[in-house]
Design an enzyme around this catalytic site. Structure first.
Site, PDB file in Angstrom:
ATOM      1  N   HIS A 125       0.810  -1.193  -0.135  1.00 14.82           N
ATOM      2  CA  HIS A 125      -0.024  -0.067  -0.032  1.00 14.82           C
ATOM      3  C   HIS A 125       0.934   1.255   0.001  1.00 14.82           C
ATOM      4  O   HIS A 125       1.872   1.234   0.597  1.00 14.82           O
ATOM      5  CB  HIS A 125      -0.742   0.124   1.212  1.00 14.82           C
ATOM      6  CG  HIS A 125      -1.706  -1.088   1.647  1.00 14.82           C
ATOM      7  ND1 HIS A 125      -1.356  -1.650   2.795  1.00 14.82           N
ATOM      8  CD2 HIS A 125      -2.586  -1.759   0.959  1.00 14.82           C
ATOM      9  CE1 HIS A 125      -2.291  -2.772   2.838  1.00 14.82           C
ATOM     10  NE2 HIS A 125      -2.937  -3.051   1.772  1.00 14.82           N
ATOM     11  N   HIS A 127       1.321   4.539   2.010  1.00 14.97           N
ATOM     12  CA  HIS A 127       0.753   5.111   3.353  1.00 14.97           C
ATOM     13  C   HIS A 127       1.183   6.520   3.536  1.00 14.97           C
ATOM     14  O   HIS A 127       1.706   7.364   2.465  1.00 14.97           O
ATOM     15  CB  HIS A 127       1.518   4.300   4.567  1.00 14.97           C
ATOM     16  CG  HIS A 127       0.903   3.019   4.703  1.00 14.97           C
ATOM     17  ND1 HIS A 127       0.622   2.556   6.075  1.00 14.97           N
ATOM     18  CD2 HIS A 127       0.973   2.069   4.095  1.00 14.97           C
ATOM     19  CE1 HIS A 127       0.263   1.253   6.077  1.00 14.97           C
ATOM     20  NE2 HIS A 127       0.133   0.777   4.753  1.00 14.97           N
ATOM     21  N   HIS A 142      -3.043   4.393   5.875  1.00 15.77           N
ATOM     22  CA  HIS A 142      -3.157   4.392   4.400  1.00 15.77           C
ATOM     23  C   HIS A 142      -3.401   5.766   3.848  1.00 15.77           C
ATOM     24  O   HIS A 142      -4.056   6.402   4.522  1.00 15.77           O
ATOM     25  CB  HIS A 142      -4.296   3.487   3.844  1.00 15.77           C
ATOM     26  CG  HIS A 142      -4.054   1.907   4.048  1.00 15.77           C
ATOM     27  ND1 HIS A 142      -4.639   0.950   3.254  1.00 15.77           N
ATOM     28  CD2 HIS A 142      -3.171   1.469   4.652  1.00 15.77           C
ATOM     29  CE1 HIS A 142      -4.133  -0.361   3.425  1.00 15.77           C
ATOM     30  NE2 HIS A 142      -3.263   0.077   4.443  1.00 15.77           N
ATOM     31  N   HIS A 150     -10.970   1.298   3.014  1.00 11.89           N
ATOM     32  CA  HIS A 150     -10.248   0.556   2.275  1.00 11.89           C
ATOM     33  C   HIS A 150     -10.969  -0.629   1.637  1.00 11.89           C
ATOM     34  O   HIS A 150     -12.138  -0.745   2.187  1.00 11.89           O
ATOM     35  CB  HIS A 150      -9.363  -0.125   3.213  1.00 11.89           C
ATOM     36  CG  HIS A 150      -8.114  -0.933   2.889  1.00 11.89           C
ATOM     37  ND1 HIS A 150      -7.163  -0.788   2.141  1.00 11.89           N
ATOM     38  CD2 HIS A 150      -8.398  -2.369   2.730  1.00 11.89           C
ATOM     39  CE1 HIS A 150      -6.447  -1.638   1.812  1.00 11.89           C
ATOM     40  NE2 HIS A 150      -7.276  -2.904   2.054  1.00 11.89           N
ATOM     41  N   HIS A 153      -8.429   3.315  -1.474  1.00 11.78           N
ATOM     42  CA  HIS A 153      -7.575   4.461  -1.361  1.00 11.78           C
ATOM     43  C   HIS A 153      -6.681   4.499  -2.432  1.00 11.78           C
ATOM     44  O   HIS A 153      -6.493   3.097  -3.227  1.00 11.78           O
ATOM     45  CB  HIS A 153      -6.548   4.001  -0.054  1.00 11.78           C
ATOM     46  CG  HIS A 153      -7.269   3.930   1.210  1.00 11.78           C
ATOM     47  ND1 HIS A 153      -7.056   2.776   2.069  1.00 11.78           N
ATOM     48  CD2 HIS A 153      -8.534   4.733   1.766  1.00 11.78           C
ATOM     49  CE1 HIS A 153      -8.100   3.204   3.151  1.00 11.78           C
ATOM     50  NE2 HIS A 153      -8.974   4.090   2.895  1.00 11.78           N
ATOM     51  N   ASP A 156      -3.986   1.552  -2.627  1.00 13.98           N
ATOM     52  CA  ASP A 156      -4.324   0.080  -2.460  1.00 13.98           C
ATOM     53  C   ASP A 156      -3.701  -0.656  -3.591  1.00 13.98           C
ATOM     54  O   ASP A 156      -4.641  -1.039  -4.491  1.00 13.98           O
ATOM     55  CB  ASP A 156      -5.846  -0.052  -1.981  1.00 13.98           C
ATOM     56  CG  ASP A 156      -6.277   0.646  -0.671  1.00 13.98           C
ATOM     57  OD1 ASP A 156      -5.083   0.943   0.134  1.00 13.98           O
ATOM     58  OD2 ASP A 156      -7.175   0.975  -0.359  1.00 13.98           O
ATOM     59  N   HIS A 192       3.624  -5.612   3.455  1.00 15.95           N
ATOM     60  CA  HIS A 192       3.111  -6.147   4.652  1.00 15.95           C
ATOM     61  C   HIS A 192       3.621  -7.749   4.627  1.00 15.95           C
ATOM     62  O   HIS A 192       3.980  -8.346   3.739  1.00 15.95           O
ATOM     63  CB  HIS A 192       1.905  -6.152   4.795  1.00 15.95           C
ATOM     64  CG  HIS A 192       1.283  -4.633   4.954  1.00 15.95           C
ATOM     65  ND1 HIS A 192       1.219  -4.323   6.210  1.00 15.95           N
ATOM     66  CD2 HIS A 192       0.974  -3.453   4.067  1.00 15.95           C
ATOM     67  CE1 HIS A 192       0.617  -2.900   6.124  1.00 15.95           C
ATOM     68  NE2 HIS A 192       0.601  -2.451   4.997  1.00 15.95           N
ATOM     69  N   ARG A 215       4.357  -4.380   9.131  1.00 14.43           N
ATOM     70  CA  ARG A 215       4.996  -3.623   8.090  1.00 14.43           C
ATOM     71  C   ARG A 215       6.313  -4.143   8.271  1.00 14.43           C
ATOM     72  O   ARG A 215       7.248  -3.973   8.888  1.00 14.43           O
ATOM     73  CB  ARG A 215       4.880  -2.177   8.420  1.00 14.43           C
ATOM     74  CG  ARG A 215       3.384  -1.753   8.646  1.00 14.43           C
ATOM     75  CD  ARG A 215       3.405  -0.214   8.961  1.00 14.43           C
ATOM     76  NE  ARG A 215       2.060   0.048   9.428  1.00 14.43           N
ATOM     77  CZ  ARG A 215       1.654   1.382   9.384  1.00 14.43           C
ATOM     78  NH1 ARG A 215       2.546   2.396   9.302  1.00 14.43           N
ATOM     79  NH2 ARG A 215       0.311   1.575   9.655  1.00 14.43           N
TER      80      ARG A 215
HETATM   81 CU   LIG Z   1      -0.382  -0.876   4.281  1.00 14.29          CU
HETATM   82 ZN   LIG Z   2      -6.288   1.083   2.026  1.00  8.36          ZN
END
Ligand SMILES: [Cu+2]
Ligand SMILES: [Zn+2]
Length: 249
Positions: A125, A127, A142, A150, A153, A156, A192, A215
């Site tokens: 993603h 952030h 995010h 989500h 976003h 994403d 992630h 993360r």
């Molecule tokens: Cu993320």
């Molecule tokens: Zn998201």
């Protein structure tokens, strides 16, 4: 457009000849001019409009000629707040966008994932913050400029399949942008440990971050020249060719 302008001018000219000022019974001042003067004024006006239009066209062509694709790079590093037993993921995410408003393309080239027999799937993603002072933990939630749930976003990017501990993927159409008020330049890309549930997890975290887990690694998106992208494209073509050749044997 030019035709429309010219028609508009001609119509305006015709109407000014016959137009009577409301309530006064007097004709407009344009009528006080002899017809030849009026025609000359219209011709002048027409020529000026034409000049402006041609100048606009020349500028637009010059701009289009000088418009270059935008590029960005993000050098992925393991989060500094990671526990010793966690995998150290490194690599690159490269972006290219032909023009503001055009689709965003990206290459994801990452390694260092645990090599599991059946592979694994990892969420990536964008952030909110390009702040790595506390490792990937300080990159915030995010990036969500439109306050939507989500996985809507702009950053994403979804899930990426990992084989033999690495992933290498070209994504040709992403919703994020390198230009405009919602540009992702200066924000963080986060890799992630887990899979994104794409908002279907049935809890609050699912519609905030997809329950994607720890993360592992991250980077800050920075503008770049076209060289890194060009190298990756070349490698992409070579890998494709190698794959084709091996399939043909
Ligand atoms: Cu993320
Ligand atoms: Zn998201």
């Amino acid at each position: 457009m030019l035709t429309l302008l010219c028609c508009g001018l001609l119509l305006a000219a015709r109407e000014s000849v016959t137009w009577i000022l409301p309530g006064s019974g007097e004709t407009s001042s344009a009528l006080a001019l002899p017809n030849s003067d009026l025609a000359e004024q219209i011709r002048d006006m027409h020529n000026k409009v034409l000049e402006i239009w041609q100048e606009l066209g020349r500028r637009r062509e010059a701009e289009a000629g000088s418009m270059e694709a935008m590029h960005a790079v993000c050098r992925v590093q393991p989060s500094s707040s990671l526990a010793a037993e966690q995998p150290r993921v490194t690599g690159w995410v490269l972006f290219r966008q032909q023009a503001p408003g055009a689709r965003l393309e990206a290459f994801f080239d990452l390694e260092g994932f645990p090599a599991q027999p059946n592979g694994s799937s990892h969420a990536i993603h964008v952030h909110q913050f390009g702040d790595l002072s506390q490792g990937c933990d300080s990159t915030g939630p995010h990036y969500n400029p439109l306050s939507v749930p989500h996985p809507q976003h702009p950053g994403d990017f979804g899930n990426f399949a990992v084989r033999d501990g690495s992933l290498w993927k070209h994504r040709p159409v992403l919703a994020a942008s390198l230009a405009g008020p919602h540009s992702i330049v200066g924000r963080a890309v986060v890799v992630h440990a887990g899979e994104d549930d794409l908002g279907r997890g049935g809890n609050q975290a699912s519609v905030e971050n997809g329950n994607a887990g720890r993360r592992l690694a991250c980077c800050v998106v920075g503008t770049s020249g076209p060289a890194a992208w060009a190298r990756q494209m070349q490698e992409h073509a070579e890998r494709k060719k190698r794959r084709r050749d091996s399939e043909c044997k």
